[in-house]
Design an enzyme around this catalytic site. Structure first.
Site, mmCIF file in Angstrom:
data_model
loop_
_atom_site.group_PDB
_atom_site.id
_atom_site.type_symbol
_atom_site.label_atom_id
_atom_site.label_comp_id
_atom_site.label_asym_id
_atom_site.label_seq_id
_atom_site.Cartn_x
_atom_site.Cartn_y
_atom_site.Cartn_z
ATOM 1 N N PRO A 119 0.778 -1.253 0.000
ATOM 2 C CG PRO A 119 0.019 -0.943 2.186
ATOM 3 C CD PRO A 119 0.723 -1.931 1.288
ATOM 4 C CB CYS A 120 3.050 2.834 -2.498
ATOM 5 S SG CYS A 120 2.177 2.447 -4.013
#
Length: 153
Positions: A119-120
């Site tokens: 989850p950047c």
């Protein structure tokens, strides 16, 4: 390597995978003809559907990323950011033991081959601003909103 096309709420995504691990998930930059999803791709598609419906908070899809030692540390730190929460680039740099490497964290974040699953989108500027995202800032804002609305207290 196999390729399958996932039809997300944001447009087509390209899933690249091997028999035992996903190696990439990215926005399709052109129309692609992926194979019919099977095995691991079906599992990934099911989990992505659940995520977009607000029913899945974490992914348990095997990944095989090919980054530098530094990038792999950053991507591991991204996976540790809880659903519905955000961290700054500086926070991530401190978490991996390189407190002054926040710009390098940004570059590693940008090189993340498996967005959403790693989850950047949960990484923001130190001032709380939304900064670059491979899927575009509207998508980043929407993903953070989705997580905020479905967060378990």
């Amino acid at each position: 390597m196999k390729t399958a096309v996932y039809h997300s709420p944001f447009g087509d995504m390209e899933l690249i995978y091997e028999e035992d691990a996903v190696t990439a998930l990215k926005m399709a930059d052109k129309e692609i003809a992926g194979e019919a999803p099977e095995g691991l791709a079906l599992k990934a598609f099911r989990q992505l559907d659940e995520y977009f419906q607000g029913k899945r908070k974490t992914f348990d899809i095997p990944l095989r990323t090919h980054g530098t030692v530094f990038q792999e540390k950053v991507w591991a730190a991204l996976r540790a950011i809880p659903y519905g929460e955000v961290r700054s680039y500086k926070d991530v740099a401190e978490a991996i033991g390189h407190p002054k490497a926040y710009r390098a964290v940004g570059m590693a974040n940008n090189a993340n081959p498996v967005f959403i699953i790693v989850p950047c989108h949960r990484v923001i500027g130190a001032d709380g601003s939304l900064t670059g995202y491979g899927g575009g800032l509207p998508m980043k804002k929407a993903l953070l909103g989705l997580e905020k609305n479905h967060r378990i207290s």
